[in-house]
Design a protein around this motif. Sequence first.
Motif, PDB file in Angstrom:
ATOM      1  N   ILE A 158     -18.534 -23.860 -36.979  1.00 20.22           N
ATOM      2  CA  ILE A 158     -18.224 -22.743 -36.097  1.00 20.22           C
ATOM      3  C   ILE A 158     -19.494 -22.381 -35.327  1.00 20.22           C
ATOM      4  CG2 ILE A 158     -17.676 -20.285 -35.999  1.00 20.22           C
ATOM      5  CD1 ILE A 158     -15.220 -21.890 -36.587  1.00 20.22           C
ATOM      6  N   LEU A 159     -19.380 -22.186 -34.016  1.00 15.78           N
ATOM      7  CA  LEU A 159     -20.498 -21.732 -33.197  1.00 15.78           C
ATOM      8  C   LEU A 159     -20.132 -20.395 -32.580  1.00 15.78           C
ATOM      9  CD1 LEU A 159     -19.933 -25.036 -32.489  1.00 15.78           C
ATOM     10  CD2 LEU A 159     -22.241 -24.737 -31.550  1.00 15.78           C
ATOM     11  N   LYS A 160     -21.099 -19.447 -32.552  1.00 19.53           N
ATOM     12  CA  LYS A 160     -20.825 -18.141 -31.952  1.00 19.53           C
ATOM     13  C   LYS A 160     -22.104 -17.526 -31.411  1.00 19.53           C
ATOM     14  CE  LYS A 160     -20.613 -16.133 -36.625  1.00 19.53           C
ATOM     15  NZ  LYS A 160     -19.734 -15.417 -37.578  1.00 19.53           N
ATOM     16  N   PRO A 161     -21.974 -16.722 -30.361  1.00 19.54           N
ATOM     17  CA  PRO A 161     -23.139 -16.033 -29.804  1.00 19.54           C
ATOM     18  C   PRO A 161     -23.567 -14.907 -30.733  1.00 19.54           C
ATOM     19  CG  PRO A 161     -21.151 -15.285 -28.710  1.00 19.54           C
ATOM     20  CD  PRO A 161     -20.720 -16.383 -29.634  1.00 19.54           C
ATOM     21  N   LEU A 162     -24.830 -14.535 -30.665  1.00 19.54           N
ATOM     22  CA  LEU A 162     -25.340 -13.479 -31.537  1.00 19.54           C
ATOM     23  C   LEU A 162     -24.900 -12.093 -31.091  1.00 19.54           C
ATOM     24  CD1 LEU A 162     -28.968 -14.732 -32.264  1.00 19.54           C
ATOM     25  CD2 LEU A 162     -26.902 -15.042 -33.631  1.00 19.54           C
ATOM     26  N   ASP A 163     -24.468 -11.966 -29.852  1.00 14.57           N
ATOM     27  CA  ASP A 163     -24.107 -10.640 -29.338  1.00 14.57           C
ATOM     28  C   ASP A 163     -22.607 -10.492 -29.110  1.00 14.57           C
ATOM     29  OD1 ASP A 163     -23.841 -12.360 -27.212  1.00 14.57           O
ATOM     30  OD2 ASP A 163     -24.988 -11.145 -25.791  1.00 14.57           O
ATOM     31  N   GLY A 164     -21.813 -11.363 -29.716  1.00 14.92           N
ATOM     32  CA  GLY A 164     -20.372 -11.290 -29.523  1.00 14.92           C
ATOM     33  C   GLY A 164     -19.731 -10.213 -30.377  1.00 14.92           C
ATOM     34  N   MET A 165     -18.481  -9.866 -30.035  1.00 15.84           N
ATOM     35  CA  MET A 165     -17.711  -8.899 -30.807  1.00 15.84           C
ATOM     36  C   MET A 165     -16.232  -9.261 -30.697  1.00 15.84           C
ATOM     37  SD  MET A 165     -17.532  -5.577 -28.258  1.00 15.84           S
ATOM     38  CE  MET A 165     -16.062  -4.954 -29.057  1.00 15.84           C
ATOM     39  N   GLY A 166     -15.457  -8.856 -31.711  1.00 17.85           N
ATOM     40  CA  GLY A 166     -14.020  -9.072 -31.658  1.00 17.85           C
ATOM     41  C   GLY A 166     -13.605 -10.529 -31.579  1.00 17.85           C
ATOM     42  N   GLY A 167     -14.451 -11.446 -32.073  1.00 18.38           N
ATOM     43  CA  GLY A 167     -14.130 -12.866 -32.025  1.00 18.38           C
ATOM     44  C   GLY A 167     -14.459 -13.530 -30.706  1.00 18.38           C
ATOM     45  N   MET A 168     -15.084 -12.795 -29.799  1.00 19.85           N
ATOM     46  CA  MET A 168     -15.382 -13.325 -28.464  1.00 19.85           C
ATOM     47  C   MET A 168     -16.430 -14.439 -28.540  1.00 19.85           C
ATOM     48  SD  MET A 168     -16.412 -11.016 -25.170  1.00 19.85           S
ATOM     49  CE  MET A 168     -17.682 -10.200 -26.132  1.00 19.85           C
ATOM     50  N   GLY A 169     -16.151 -15.559 -27.886  1.00 14.51           N
ATOM     51  CA  GLY A 169     -17.126 -16.641 -27.774  1.00 14.51           C
ATOM     52  C   GLY A 169     -17.249 -17.510 -29.004  1.00 14.51           C
ATOM     53  N   ILE A 170     -16.270 -17.480 -29.912  1.00 15.98           N
ATOM     54  CA  ILE A 170     -16.324 -18.288 -31.128  1.00 15.98           C
ATOM     55  C   ILE A 170     -15.618 -19.623 -30.881  1.00 15.98           C
ATOM     56  CG2 ILE A 170     -15.501 -18.480 -33.510  1.00 15.98           C
ATOM     57  CD1 ILE A 170     -15.950 -15.515 -33.832  1.00 15.98           C
ATOM     58  N   PHE A 171     -16.294 -20.713 -31.264  1.00 18.05           N
ATOM     59  CA  PHE A 171     -15.747 -22.054 -31.092  1.00 18.05           C
ATOM     60  C   PHE A 171     -15.798 -22.815 -32.413  1.00 18.05           C
ATOM     61  CE2 PHE A 171     -17.333 -20.842 -26.925  1.00 18.05           C
ATOM     62  CZ  PHE A 171     -16.334 -21.288 -26.057  1.00 18.05           C
ATOM     63  N   ARG A 172     -14.794 -23.663 -32.620  1.00 18.19           N
ATOM     64  CA  ARG A 172     -14.797 -24.587 -33.764  1.00 18.19           C
ATOM     65  C   ARG A 172     -14.936 -26.008 -33.251  1.00 18.19           C
ATOM     66  NH1 ARG A 172      -9.793 -25.670 -38.079  1.00 18.19           N
ATOM     67  NH2 ARG A 172     -10.913 -27.206 -39.372  1.00 18.19           N
ATOM     68  N   VAL A 173     -15.813 -26.776 -33.897  1.00 16.68           N
ATOM     69  CA  VAL A 173     -15.971 -28.194 -33.569  1.00 16.68           C
ATOM     70  C   VAL A 173     -15.758 -28.993 -34.846  1.00 16.68           C
ATOM     71  CG1 VAL A 173     -17.511 -29.987 -32.714  1.00 16.68           C
ATOM     72  CG2 VAL A 173     -17.589 -27.702 -31.694  1.00 16.68           C
ATOM     73  N   LYS A 174     -14.763 -29.896 -34.823  1.00 16.47           N
ATOM     74  CA  LYS A 174     -14.432 -30.681 -36.000  1.00 16.47           C
ATOM     75  C   LYS A 174     -15.285 -31.953 -36.053  1.00 16.47           C
ATOM     76  CE  LYS A 174      -9.686 -28.924 -36.149  1.00 16.47           C
ATOM     77  NZ  LYS A 174      -8.236 -29.295 -36.208  1.00 16.47           N
ATOM     78  N   SER A 175     -14.945 -32.833 -36.959  1.00 18.38           N
ATOM     79  CA  SER A 175     -15.783 -34.009 -37.230  1.00 18.38           C
ATOM     80  C   SER A 175     -15.920 -34.934 -36.028  1.00 18.38           C
ATOM     81  CB  SER A 175     -15.210 -34.792 -38.417  1.00 18.38           C
ATOM     82  OG  SER A 175     -13.874 -35.184 -38.167  1.00 18.38           O
ATOM     83  N   ASP A 176     -14.935 -34.921 -35.121  1.00 14.47           N
ATOM     84  CA  ASP A 176     -15.033 -35.812 -33.956  1.00 14.47           C
ATOM     85  C   ASP A 176     -16.045 -35.329 -32.921  1.00 14.47           C
ATOM     86  OD1 ASP A 176     -13.724 -33.636 -32.841  1.00 14.47           O
ATOM     87  OD2 ASP A 176     -11.818 -34.675 -32.532  1.00 14.47           O
ATOM     88  N   GLY A 177     -16.561 -34.108 -33.088  1.00 13.83           N
ATOM     89  CA  GLY A 177     -17.580 -33.597 -32.175  1.00 13.83           C
ATOM     90  C   GLY A 177     -17.068 -33.302 -30.781  1.00 13.83           C
ATOM     91  N   LEU A 178     -15.750 -33.261 -30.617  1.00 20.51           N
ATOM     92  CA  LEU A 178     -15.160 -33.084 -29.289  1.00 20.51           C
ATOM     93  C   LEU A 178     -15.644 -31.786 -28.647  1.00 20.51           C
ATOM     94  CD1 LEU A 178     -13.102 -34.375 -27.324  1.00 20.51           C
ATOM     95  CD2 LEU A 178     -11.355 -32.912 -28.371  1.00 20.51           C
ATOM     96  N   ASN A 179     -16.186 -31.910 -27.443  1.00 24.33           N
ATOM     97  CA  ASN A 179     -16.645 -30.780 -26.624  1.00 24.33           C
ATOM     98  C   ASN A 179     -17.884 -30.071 -27.177  1.00 24.33           C
ATOM     99  OD1 ASN A 179     -14.702 -31.012 -24.584  1.00 24.33           O
ATOM    100  ND2 ASN A 179     -13.217 -29.789 -25.742  1.00 24.33           N
ATOM    101  N   LEU A 180     -18.571 -30.654 -28.160  1.00 25.95           N
ATOM    102  CA  LEU A 180     -19.762 -29.985 -28.690  1.00 25.95           C
ATOM    103  C   LEU A 180     -20.805 -29.787 -27.597  1.00 25.95           C
ATOM    104  CD1 LEU A 180     -21.435 -28.773 -30.951  1.00 25.95           C
ATOM    105  CD2 LEU A 180     -22.157 -31.087 -31.602  1.00 25.95           C
ATOM    106  N   GLY A 181     -21.010 -30.800 -26.765  1.00 26.51           N
ATOM    107  CA  GLY A 181     -21.997 -30.669 -25.691  1.00 26.51           C
ATOM    108  C   GLY A 181     -21.646 -29.551 -24.733  1.00 26.51           C
ATOM    109  N   SER A 182     -20.388 -29.477 -24.333  1.00 22.27           N
ATOM    110  CA  SER A 182     -19.961 -28.437 -23.407  1.00 22.27           C
ATOM    111  C   SER A 182     -20.078 -27.049 -24.035  1.00 22.27           C
ATOM    112  CB  SER A 182     -18.513 -28.698 -22.982  1.00 22.27           C
ATOM    113  OG  SER A 182     -18.044 -27.672 -22.148  1.00 22.27           O
ATOM    114  N   ILE A 183     -19.727 -26.946 -25.295  1.00 24.07           N
ATOM    115  CA  ILE A 183     -19.819 -25.654 -25.986  1.00 24.07           C
ATOM    116  C   ILE A 183     -21.275 -25.218 -26.095  1.00 24.07           C
ATOM    117  CG2 ILE A 183     -19.475 -24.511 -28.216  1.00 24.07           C
ATOM    118  CD1 ILE A 183     -16.932 -26.311 -28.487  1.00 24.07           C
ATOM    119  N   MET A 184     -22.158 -26.140 -26.397  1.00 26.46           N
ATOM    120  CA  MET A 184     -23.578 -25.798 -26.466  1.00 26.46           C
ATOM    121  C   MET A 184     -24.100 -25.347 -25.115  1.00 26.46           C
ATOM    122  SD  MET A 184     -25.440 -28.366 -29.164  1.00 26.46           S
ATOM    123  CE  MET A 184     -25.139 -29.855 -28.218  1.00 26.46           C
ATOM    124  N   GLU A 185     -23.661 -25.998 -24.055  1.00 28.93           N
ATOM    125  CA  GLU A 185     -24.080 -25.577 -22.720  1.00 28.93           C
ATOM    126  C   GLU A 185     -23.624 -24.145 -22.430  1.00 28.93           C
ATOM    127  OE1 GLU A 185     -22.485 -28.390 -20.019  1.00 28.93           O
ATOM    128  OE2 GLU A 185     -23.670 -30.074 -20.788  1.00 28.93           O
TER     129      GLU A 185
END
Length: 316
Positions: A158-185
């Motif tokens: 799970i990736l999330k910003p440090l200043d988020g609230m209410g679940g805003m900006g939370i992403f899940r990346v599974k073993s295939d790594g799909l969209n990890l680069g885009s999410i990090m950007e």
Amino acid sequence: MNFLFIADPLESFKIYKDTTFSMMREAQRRGHTLSVCEPRHISWVRGGKVTAQVRNITLTGHAENWFTADSEGVQALAGFDAVLMRKDPPFDSEYFYATHMLEQAEREGAKVFNRPRALRDHPEKLSIMEFPQFIGPTLVTRDPAEIRRFHAEHQDIILKPLDGMGGMGIFRVKSDGLNLGSIMETLNRDGAQSVMVQKFLPEIAEGDKRVLIIGGKPVPFCLARIPQGGEVRGNLAAGGKGVARPLSARDTEIAESLGAVLKSRGLLLAGVDVIGDCVTEINVTSPTCFQEIHDQTGCDVPRLYIEALEEAIAQA
């Protein structure tokens, strides 16, 4: 006693679930008087005290037109028996400045809950670092390479910003790594912004539990916020379903251990988020879920809070 609530505009309240409203209702029921303002109404001038343009209100007991404003004027924060900082996140620059204004009010004699310094010292994502025995695998970094290494080790994250609230900006990346680069950007902005990365906890299917701590003691019921419709987020603001449950033995262990520490620092109220057996966040700005727990279990959380507040005022 006269309580000043610093909050978002009253007109924005959804009173059927709003925790600040439930605090106000219980305070008025116990004979206390209510005043309100927003952070933007607070000011200070050299030679004077921290003041605010406040409204003195009375709750009507009706769903519509639920309050009346009796009078309005400028009052010193030190003149209230208690000042309750209940402004919702985000914890942005203006919130930060408000805590400094409130700390000056404390020097002038105001009793502020939660204490302004404690609000600044306990960022809701990062404060879990102090309690590694209660958290799952977690990384905080600005380095994309570290995020990739963490993903390679744990596979499902799970990736999330440090200043988020209410679940805003939370992403899940599974073993295939799909969209990890885009999410990090998106979250990391090429190394310009820190990100929290945590191992995915499958126990989220049973709910992201909000465990409330009042005056250092756990409320005996939590609210499990259960993700709906394929969502990974259990937050009520993200469509999660709230189900009240008794605390488990592990929940109680966590709450009692953290409660003693948080109370000693001036945090009368905290909301600890627990997935499975692991703490994921410690909410101190404006913890919620009072009404949901009360409505489903009969546990009178607003009463527990106002009683703790009255005791804290007497001891201050």
